[in-house]
Design a protein around this motif. Structure first.
Motif, mmCIF file in Angstrom:
data_model
loop_
_atom_site.group_PDB
_atom_site.id
_atom_site.type_symbol
_atom_site.label_atom_id
_atom_site.label_comp_id
_atom_site.label_asym_id
_atom_site.label_seq_id
_atom_site.Cartn_x
_atom_site.Cartn_y
_atom_site.Cartn_z
ATOM 1 N N LEU A 1 0.738 -1.138 -0.449
ATOM 2 C CA LEU A 1 -0.433 -0.108 -0.034
ATOM 3 C C LEU A 1 0.758 1.012 0.061
ATOM 4 C CD1 LEU A 1 -3.250 1.380 -0.128
ATOM 5 C CD2 LEU A 1 -1.967 0.981 2.419
ATOM 6 N N GLY A 2 0.695 2.156 -0.507
ATOM 7 C CA GLY A 2 1.313 3.469 -1.204
ATOM 8 C C GLY A 2 2.130 3.450 -1.703
ATOM 9 N N ARG A 3 3.179 2.251 -1.935
ATOM 10 C CA ARG A 3 4.274 1.916 -2.657
ATOM 11 C C ARG A 3 4.460 2.541 -3.900
ATOM 12 N NH1 ARG A 3 7.197 -2.112 0.061
ATOM 13 N NH2 ARG A 3 8.413 -2.501 -1.582
ATOM 14 N N ASN A 4 5.748 2.860 -4.871
ATOM 15 C CA ASN A 4 6.397 3.510 -5.971
ATOM 16 C C ASN A 4 6.273 1.853 -6.541
ATOM 17 O OD1 ASN A 4 5.087 5.886 -5.136
ATOM 18 N ND2 ASN A 4 7.827 6.581 -5.298
ATOM 19 N N LEU A 5 6.734 2.022 -8.172
ATOM 20 C CA LEU A 5 7.403 0.801 -8.673
ATOM 21 C C LEU A 5 8.226 1.955 -9.462
ATOM 22 C CD1 LEU A 5 8.877 -1.597 -9.181
ATOM 23 C CD2 LEU A 5 6.800 -2.099 -10.673
ATOM 24 N N LEU A 6 9.659 2.420 -9.357
ATOM 25 C CA LEU A 6 10.166 3.228 -10.638
ATOM 26 C C LEU A 6 11.306 2.288 -10.846
ATOM 27 C CD1 LEU A 6 10.860 6.375 -8.772
ATOM 28 C CD2 LEU A 6 8.912 5.386 -9.235
ATOM 29 N N LYS A 7 11.294 1.151 -10.074
ATOM 30 C CA LYS A 7 12.640 0.154 -10.985
ATOM 31 C C LYS A 7 12.354 -1.008 -10.168
ATOM 32 C CE LYS A 7 16.262 2.332 -7.948
ATOM 33 N NZ LYS A 7 14.923 3.264 -7.155
ATOM 34 N N GLU A 8 13.355 -2.293 -10.525
ATOM 35 C CA GLU A 8 12.506 -4.080 -10.561
ATOM 36 C C GLU A 8 13.620 -3.568 -8.458
ATOM 37 O OE1 GLU A 8 13.813 -2.505 -12.911
ATOM 38 O OE2 GLU A 8 12.757 -3.480 -14.537
ATOM 39 N N THR A 9 14.353 -2.175 -8.296
ATOM 40 C CA THR A 9 15.041 -2.984 -7.184
ATOM 41 C C THR A 9 14.390 -2.503 -6.098
ATOM 42 O OG1 THR A 9 16.287 -1.474 -7.492
ATOM 43 C CG2 THR A 9 17.280 -3.479 -7.852
ATOM 44 N N ASP A 10 13.058 -1.346 -6.072
ATOM 45 C CA ASP A 10 12.551 -0.694 -6.080
ATOM 46 C C ASP A 10 11.123 -2.112 -4.995
ATOM 47 O OD1 ASP A 10 13.055 1.652 -6.177
ATOM 48 O OD2 ASP A 10 11.004 1.645 -7.406
ATOM 49 N N LEU A 11 11.463 -2.975 -5.678
ATOM 50 C CA LEU A 11 10.986 -4.154 -4.606
ATOM 51 C C LEU A 11 11.786 -5.904 -3.980
ATOM 52 C CD1 LEU A 11 8.061 -5.461 -7.532
ATOM 53 C CD2 LEU A 11 7.879 -3.916 -5.183
ATOM 54 N N THR A 12 11.467 -5.901 -2.896
ATOM 55 C CA THR A 12 12.092 -7.187 -2.690
ATOM 56 C C THR A 12 12.251 -8.438 -3.115
ATOM 57 O OG1 THR A 12 10.516 -8.802 -1.314
ATOM 58 C CG2 THR A 12 12.691 -7.048 0.164
ATOM 59 N N ASP B 1 13.891 5.535 -20.286
ATOM 60 C CA ASP B 1 15.307 4.819 -20.729
ATOM 61 C C ASP B 1 16.087 3.893 -20.145
ATOM 62 O OD1 ASP B 1 14.815 6.519 -23.073
ATOM 63 O OD2 ASP B 1 16.144 8.613 -22.468
ATOM 64 N N GLU B 2 16.201 3.659 -18.599
ATOM 65 C CA GLU B 2 16.899 3.016 -18.493
ATOM 66 C C GLU B 2 16.006 1.851 -17.615
ATOM 67 O OE1 GLU B 2 19.578 4.333 -14.574
ATOM 68 O OE2 GLU B 2 19.039 6.175 -15.802
ATOM 69 N N TRP B 3 15.099 1.797 -17.491
ATOM 70 C CA TRP B 3 14.489 1.048 -16.511
ATOM 71 C C TRP B 3 12.385 0.384 -17.764
ATOM 72 C CZ3 TRP B 3 17.851 -1.726 -13.728
ATOM 73 C CH2 TRP B 3 18.809 -0.916 -13.827
ATOM 74 N N HIS B 4 11.747 -0.933 -17.411
ATOM 75 C CA HIS B 4 10.831 -0.940 -17.906
ATOM 76 C C HIS B 4 10.367 -2.194 -16.813
ATOM 77 C CE1 HIS B 4 7.473 -1.143 -20.436
ATOM 78 N NE2 HIS B 4 8.040 -1.944 -21.016
ATOM 79 N N PRO B 5 9.972 -2.043 -15.836
ATOM 80 C CA PRO B 5 10.215 -2.640 -14.337
ATOM 81 C C PRO B 5 8.447 -3.108 -14.346
ATOM 82 C CG PRO B 5 9.603 -0.037 -13.307
ATOM 83 C CD PRO B 5 10.695 -0.421 -15.064
ATOM 84 N N THR B 6 7.641 -3.180 -15.180
ATOM 85 C CA THR B 6 5.992 -3.766 -15.020
ATOM 86 C C THR B 6 6.178 -4.975 -16.630
ATOM 87 O OG1 THR B 6 4.914 -2.031 -16.917
ATOM 88 C CG2 THR B 6 4.858 -1.765 -14.633
ATOM 89 N N GLN B 7 7.003 -4.350 -17.283
ATOM 90 C CA GLN B 7 7.622 -5.290 -17.990
ATOM 91 C C GLN B 7 7.839 -6.368 -18.013
ATOM 92 O OE1 GLN B 7 7.367 -5.095 -22.129
ATOM 93 N NE2 GLN B 7 7.013 -7.382 -22.351
ATOM 94 N N MET B 8 8.859 -6.148 -16.744
ATOM 95 C CA MET B 8 9.213 -7.382 -16.046
ATOM 96 C C MET B 8 8.035 -8.215 -14.821
ATOM 97 S SD MET B 8 12.108 -7.346 -17.140
ATOM 98 C CE MET B 8 12.104 -6.490 -18.350
ATOM 99 N N ASN C 1 18.569 -4.306 -19.085
ATOM 100 C CA ASN C 1 18.645 -3.782 -17.884
ATOM 101 C C ASN C 1 17.805 -4.226 -17.209
ATOM 102 O OD1 ASN C 1 20.838 -1.778 -19.247
ATOM 103 N ND2 ASN C 1 19.948 -0.477 -18.369
ATOM 104 N N SER C 2 16.737 -4.222 -17.343
ATOM 105 C CA SER C 2 15.083 -4.370 -16.603
ATOM 106 C C SER C 2 15.015 -6.297 -15.963
ATOM 107 C CB SER C 2 14.115 -4.520 -17.039
ATOM 108 O OG SER C 2 13.849 -3.056 -16.604
ATOM 109 N N LEU C 3 15.533 -6.954 -17.377
ATOM 110 C CA LEU C 3 15.409 -8.155 -17.743
ATOM 111 C C LEU C 3 17.027 -8.678 -17.021
ATOM 112 C CD1 LEU C 3 14.818 -9.474 -20.737
ATOM 113 C CD2 LEU C 3 13.913 -10.246 -19.185
ATOM 114 N N LEU C 4 18.188 -7.978 -16.513
ATOM 115 C CA LEU C 4 19.180 -7.926 -15.930
ATOM 116 C C LEU C 4 19.178 -8.514 -14.787
ATOM 117 C CD1 LEU C 4 22.182 -9.517 -16.530
ATOM 118 C CD2 LEU C 4 23.161 -6.939 -16.639
#
Ligand code: CP
Ligand code: NVA
Length: 336
Positions: free
Chosen positions: A5-16, A131-138, A170-173
């Protein structure tokens, strides 16, 4: 218990790892419920802003349909027609939209913009591609791999071939490193992920048990892979006059029948975030065919249309995973 709740998803490492896999599981449950026509609405009356400074089919439709399925409303802010970025800074935009909306999606070039939105909006912000990340794709890609792998993700190997410095690569790696998979990247050295991103991935891998390979040797990289993954050779925002140089660099990494057989895996699957240049039925595909005589770029038509291709499962899973992200961050435990 996982509560986003209330969290952002800006890049994969925002998540554990646990939070990432929770979203994938939740998306699979939402998919079942939608198919059985028993979906519950957790977002009735919520308002969601969709900022798209770049083109999109899947991401935009997934946010819109996911929001509507859940009872929310969306407002689309396209590349023109709003003040965003021209007369109004991203920081000011964040504070304005945060007063009106419950959540904000952003697709654009500079990753710093989505970080600024995330810092100042006061509501969840989701990165729909920078340009750097595509986290929802992951999220969609891992759900798709889980569906097709038939075994634990920790035993899965995937190989990305092509422009390995782009957002998807980047995101896949980093995703595979976070989750503990066997991740291979095959590309000319000039197009490898930056040393910062490679270090980030190797650091995550030392925690998760992931195996990381970055190499110029495509045949070696694909051997034993469960999934071959590629992306467009020239990303949105890159100048079109770079096509010819990029083609010369990346033709040895084209996903074609001989690369599929080099996996030595009869069950190997082909993945692509889409859109793909696999024939001459697009304006760009036609122009390149006229100039270079190539009828396909990153993947050949026979591979794209083969039974090994799971690209449309991936595309559908964008909907379920983006919906899971919106519900989990806007309604929290209600989504469990
Ligand atoms: N894969 C993906 O992000 O597609 P769109 O550019 O169509 O959103
Ligand atoms: N790397 C591609 C991904 C498109 C979904 C691009 O940025 O254009």
């Amino acid at each position: 218990m996982t509560n986003l709740l209330g969290r952002n998803l800006l890049k994969e490492t925002d998540l554990t790892r646990e939070e990432f896999l929770y979203l994938v599981d939740f998306a699979a449950r939402l998919r079942e419920d939608k198919r059985a026509r028993r979906e519950r609405q957790y977002l009735t009356g919520r308002n969601i802003a969709l900022i798209f400074e770049k083109a999109s089919t899947r991401t935009m439709c997934a946010f819109e349909v996911g929001a509507y399925d859940q009872g929310a409303h969306v407002t689309y802010l396209g590349p023109t027609g709003s003040q965003v970025g021209y007369k109004e800074s991203i920081k000011d935009t964040a504070r304005v939209l945060g007063r009106m909306f419950d959540g904000i999606e952003y697709r654009g070039s500079a990753h710093a913009n989505v970080e600024t939105l995330g810092e100042f909006a006061g509501v969840p912000v989701w990165n729909g591609l920078t340009d750097e990340w595509h986290p929802t794709q992951m999220l969609a890609d891992i759900l798709t791999m889980r569906d097709h792998a038939g075994r634990a993700l920790s035993e899965v190997a995937y190989c990305y071939l092509g422009d390995a410095r782009n957002n998807t690569a980047n995101s896949l790696l980093v995703t595979g490193a976070l989750l503990g998979l066997d991740v291979r990247v095959a590309a000319p050295e000039a197009l490898w992920p930056s040393s910062d991103i490679q270090s980030l991935a190797r650091g995550l891998a030392s925690q998760s048990g992931a195996r990381i390979t970055v190499t110029e040797d495509a045949a070696q990289a694909v051997r034993g892979s469960d999934f071959l993954y590629t992306d467009v050779w020239l990303s949105m925002g890159e100048p079109a006059d770079q096509w010819d140089a990029r083609i010369d660099q990346l033709l040895p990494y084209q996903v074609n029948a001989s690369l599929i057989s080099a996996t030595e895996n009869l069950d190997v699957k082909f993945m692509h975030c889409l859109p793909a240049l696999h024939n001459t039925e697009t304006a760009v595909g036609q122009q390149i065919f006229e100039r270079r005589g190539l009828s396909a770029l990153e993947v050949t038509e026979d591979v794209f249309e083969s039974d090994a291709s799971i690209v449309f499962d991936q595309a559908e899973n964008r909907l379920h995973t983006i919906k899971a992200l919106m519900v989990a961050t806007l309604a929290g435990e209600a989504g469990e």
